[in-house]
Scaffold this motif. Sequence first.
Motif, mmCIF file in Angstrom:
data_model
loop_
_atom_site.group_PDB
_atom_site.id
_atom_site.type_symbol
_atom_site.label_atom_id
_atom_site.label_comp_id
_atom_site.label_asym_id
_atom_site.label_seq_id
_atom_site.Cartn_x
_atom_site.Cartn_y
_atom_site.Cartn_z
ATOM 1 N N LYS A 23 80.849 5.805 128.249
ATOM 2 C CA LYS A 23 80.778 5.928 129.703
ATOM 3 C C LYS A 23 80.368 7.343 130.106
ATOM 4 C CE LYS A 23 83.992 2.217 130.955
ATOM 5 N NZ LYS A 23 82.960 1.431 131.671
ATOM 6 N N ASP A 79 76.645 7.691 129.446
ATOM 7 C CA ASP A 79 75.858 6.987 130.462
ATOM 8 C C ASP A 79 75.804 7.784 131.764
ATOM 9 O OD1 ASP A 79 74.652 4.687 129.434
ATOM 10 O OD2 ASP A 79 76.501 3.534 129.532
ATOM 11 N N GLY A 134 72.901 7.592 127.480
ATOM 12 C CA GLY A 134 73.368 6.371 126.826
ATOM 13 C C GLY A 134 72.409 5.860 125.760
ATOM 14 N N ARG A 175 77.686 -1.037 126.991
ATOM 15 C CA ARG A 175 76.568 -0.708 127.889
ATOM 16 C C ARG A 175 75.903 -1.991 128.378
ATOM 17 N NH1 ARG A 175 72.197 2.308 126.172
ATOM 18 N NH2 ARG A 175 72.153 3.244 128.238
#
Length: 269
Positions: free
Chosen positions: A108, A111, A116, A196
Amino acid sequence: MRGASAASLASLTEVLGAAVDKGESGEQLASDLFGMATLLSQEPGLRRVVTDASVDAKARSGLVSQVFSGKVGDGALEVLSQGAALRWASTGDLGKALEQLAVVAVVKGADKAGQGDALQDDLFGISRLVSTNPALRDALSDPARSATDKRALLKGLLDGKVTPAALALVEQALSSAHRTVVAAIEHYTKLTAANRNKAAATVRVARPLSDADKARLESALTAKYGKPVHTNVVIDPELLGGIKVEIGDDVIDGTIASRLEDAGRRLAG
């Protein structure tokens, strides 16, 4: 995980997501969660108490607060406090859940930083580097070498060449509960893709794909599987030409080597 542990992990994943959404650092959350997972693995008494369903849930959460308050961030403490109040199929599952949630926190954070895809690429590349290099694999699994020495070896090989998130996960793999470092990295790679919401495809080709060809392939696979697909490309000159895609249990083999092999079987038959 199965049964009660799977349900508890799902609940804690939501707690973790809420912490990140509120601004908690994914990197700090991961560091705290990895640390707590390690402590639980090293302290069987504490591990048994905080997962003992016969002990009142509030008492278990209160014990966690006493042990970890002021030593970890609020987000990680909330995850463990709620985790202690939940049911677990075995005493070791809470620690395993914390390790898995730490990986999710790294993902997270990556990202949010726009890294990511780079994290996925790095983990796949590192996994192949270790699995195909016997000397490196043996060095990382050698019980005579200290964890500090192994981390220094990895940092010397990877620092500046991969994302900080990937390096952090690979270093953590050295102290993971997994049987081998390679197994830990592969597990982290799968968790990264799953969290993801992207399917991971291994693409084997005889020569590198251009950016345009890779984009077209990802677009076609996304349309076929109904979700975004991240491709990890492996160069294998023995394929001669064409492409082979492995995604989950599916294999799409359009390589020249495969067609020649099929032709040979038909001739032999």
